[in-house]
Design a protein around this motif. Sequence first.
Motif: not given
Length: 236
Positions: A162-166, A168-174
């Motif tokens: 939850r801390r790293l993904l935003p 490293l991969l901001p597209e995950a919250d698209t």
Amino acid sequence: MKAWQETQLQALQTCDSEHQIFQTIVSMGAELGFDYCTYGLRLALPLSNPKIVKKSNYPTAWQAQYQTRNYCAIDPTVKHALRSSLPILWTDGLFASTSDFWEEARSFGLRYGWAQSMRDSPGATGMLTLARSDETLSETELAAKAFKMAWLAQNAHIALSRRLLPKLLPEADTKLSNREIAVLRWTADGKTAGEIASIMKITERTVNFHISNAATKLNAANKTSAAVKAAMLGFL
């Protein structure tokens, strides 16, 4: 939920940074009898060279050697993590095909270990490893601690991803619209813009409009890249 589970969740949820989260995980691993702890997160993208991030308290010299020699590419525990979420125990048999790597790890005090991977985050695989220098992991100890170890692996992954993904991969919250998802799904199936227009009963210009919007949101270079990203992130 038992008291120790509530305490662990509270401790992880109140951490202010990924560094603090990891140090808390290290402490929890120590309570279970392990000197060392490593958490690795492997993203599914980019496909040609997936991003990997690690948090570890392994000996610094071993971490540097592991990185320099690209041991991640041959590490049997990593290969297992990518195909199974079942826990795995370090054994001579597991490292039979990489005996030099195994002996080298043992020379740094990494002799006995256990690992489990998690895949609850779209497009990402996390793995927690607990290790120590002395005393083998007996069946009795594993039976007594297996649930707590698996619980820690699950919550370590949730807290750190939850801390790293935003970052490293901001597209995950698209946020994609239903129309954008639909045109990307048909694109992924190999349909042309004209064919999609016919299927969805809209104009080809509208199809291209939705594809363009989706590609922009996903930071994709073209419609193929957008369809791949959307599929890997679980949007399709």
